[in-house]
Design an enzyme around this catalytic site. Structure first.
Site, mmCIF file in Angstrom:
data_model
loop_
_atom_site.group_PDB
_atom_site.id
_atom_site.type_symbol
_atom_site.label_atom_id
_atom_site.label_comp_id
_atom_site.label_asym_id
_atom_site.label_seq_id
_atom_site.Cartn_x
_atom_site.Cartn_y
_atom_site.Cartn_z
ATOM 1 N N CYS A 52 -36.047 -29.515 -17.904
ATOM 2 C CA CYS A 52 -36.235 -30.965 -17.803
ATOM 3 C C CYS A 52 -37.527 -31.306 -17.041
ATOM 4 C CB CYS A 52 -35.084 -31.602 -17.051
ATOM 5 S SG CYS A 52 -33.528 -31.630 -17.939
ATOM 6 N N CYS A 74 -30.454 -31.490 -12.775
ATOM 7 C CA CYS A 74 -31.610 -31.958 -11.987
ATOM 8 C C CYS A 74 -31.156 -32.636 -10.697
ATOM 9 C CB CYS A 74 -32.475 -32.892 -12.819
ATOM 10 S SG CYS A 74 -33.372 -32.020 -14.123
ATOM 11 N N CYS A 83 -30.422 -35.735 -15.367
ATOM 12 C CA CYS A 83 -29.187 -35.033 -15.755
ATOM 13 C C CYS A 83 -28.539 -34.405 -14.515
ATOM 14 C CB CYS A 83 -29.496 -33.968 -16.808
ATOM 15 S SG CYS A 83 -30.149 -32.420 -16.123
ATOM 16 N N GLU A 102 -37.926 -33.398 -14.624
ATOM 17 C CA GLU A 102 -37.713 -33.488 -13.170
ATOM 18 C C GLU A 102 -37.810 -32.113 -12.523
ATOM 19 O OE1 GLU A 102 -35.931 -34.748 -15.625
ATOM 20 O OE2 GLU A 102 -34.717 -36.453 -14.999
ATOM 21 N N ASN A 107 -40.791 -32.457 -19.790
ATOM 22 C CA ASN A 107 -39.803 -31.481 -20.261
ATOM 23 C C ASN A 107 -40.492 -30.460 -21.163
ATOM 24 O OD1 ASN A 107 -39.964 -33.738 -22.014
ATOM 25 N ND2 ASN A 107 -37.958 -33.378 -22.887
ATOM 26 N N ILE A 108 -40.025 -29.231 -21.066
ATOM 27 C CA ILE A 108 -40.612 -28.101 -21.801
ATOM 28 C C ILE A 108 -39.487 -27.413 -22.559
ATOM 29 C CG2 ILE A 108 -41.915 -25.956 -21.615
ATOM 30 C CD1 ILE A 108 -42.892 -26.967 -18.843
ATOM 31 N N GLU A 109 -39.472 -27.600 -23.867
ATOM 32 C CA GLU A 109 -38.378 -27.046 -24.667
ATOM 33 C C GLU A 109 -38.705 -25.645 -25.161
ATOM 34 O OE1 GLU A 109 -37.448 -30.155 -27.486
ATOM 35 O OE2 GLU A 109 -36.489 -31.319 -25.893
HETATM 36 N N1 THU Z 1 -34.402 -34.268 -20.388
HETATM 37 C C1 THU Z 1 -35.219 -34.361 -19.291
HETATM 38 O O1 THU Z 1 -36.317 -33.788 -19.263
HETATM 39 N N2 THU Z 1 -34.798 -35.097 -18.238
HETATM 40 C C2 THU Z 1 -33.666 -35.849 -18.220
HETATM 41 O O2 THU Z 1 -33.393 -36.517 -17.241
HETATM 42 C C3 THU Z 1 -32.766 -35.839 -19.381
HETATM 43 C C4 THU Z 1 -33.103 -34.876 -20.465
HETATM 44 C C5 THU Z 1 -34.891 -33.516 -21.548
HETATM 45 C C6 THU Z 1 -34.166 -32.245 -21.886
HETATM 46 C C7 THU Z 1 -34.501 -32.103 -23.350
HETATM 47 O O3 THU Z 1 -35.775 -31.487 -23.475
HETATM 48 C C8 THU Z 1 -34.605 -33.525 -23.854
HETATM 49 O O4 THU Z 1 -34.792 -34.335 -22.707
HETATM 50 C C9 THU Z 1 -33.392 -33.993 -24.617
HETATM 51 O O5 THU Z 1 -32.231 -33.786 -23.897
#
Ligand code: THU
Length: 141
Positions: A53, A96, A93, A55, A42-44
């Site tokens: 996310c 995704c 989620c 995925e 995941n890249i915020e």
């Molecule tokens: N996130 C994912 O990368 N994949 C998931 O299946 C659920 C949530 C990430 C999004 C965000 O960066 C962090 O997890 C918290 O929600």
């Protein structure tokens, strides 16, 4: 490539997640039908909304390299610093799941890992029943 190896690739991908805001790190390993693996974390983003996310990172990397046929994805996620035995299952989620539906059929497999149960699996049909997919746009034009 078995599911155990795919999960261990997802753990490796999680090491490179960029999560300065949630500190919740997710890793994904996407397996093509030909046996190639694409990793994603995941890249915020400081603006929150543009965050991506793990995925989708893996899918977009693969699709942008020309891949269209996928067999399975492994996903692992937990707060930064969590010991492996304390991981909970991290299912994708809703957004995704919809991205998966674009490129994958109902039998596409999703694996995740929890300290309690080890590896668990389900299909895309189970995660996203009655899906709106590309087939909906095929008629009526
Ligand atoms: N996130 C994912 O990368 N994949 C998931 O299946 C659920 C949530 C990430 C999004 C965000 O960066 C962090 O997890 C918290 O929600």
């Amino acid at each position: 490539m078995n599911e155990k190896e795919l999960i261990s690739q997802a753990f490796a991908a999680r090491e490179r997640a960029y999560t300065p805001y949630s500190h919740f790190q997710v890793g994904a390993a996407l397996l093509t039908r030909e046996g190639k693996i694409y990793l994603g974390g995941n890249i915020e983003n400081a603006a929150y909304g543009p965050s991506n996310c793990a995925e989708r990172t893996a899918f977009f990397k693969a699709v942008s390299e020309g891949e269209r046929q996928f067999a399975a994805i492994a996903v692992v996620g937990a707060p930064e610093g969590t010991k492996k035995e304390l991981f909970s299952a991290c299912w994708p989620c809703g957004v995704c799941r919809q991205v998966m539906r674009e490129f994958c059929g109902p039998d596409f497999k999703i694996f995740t890992f929890s300290g309690k149960e080890g590896i668990t699996a389900c299909t895309l049909a189970e995660l996203l029943p009655h899906a709106f997919g590309p087939q909906m746009l095929e008629n009526g034009r």
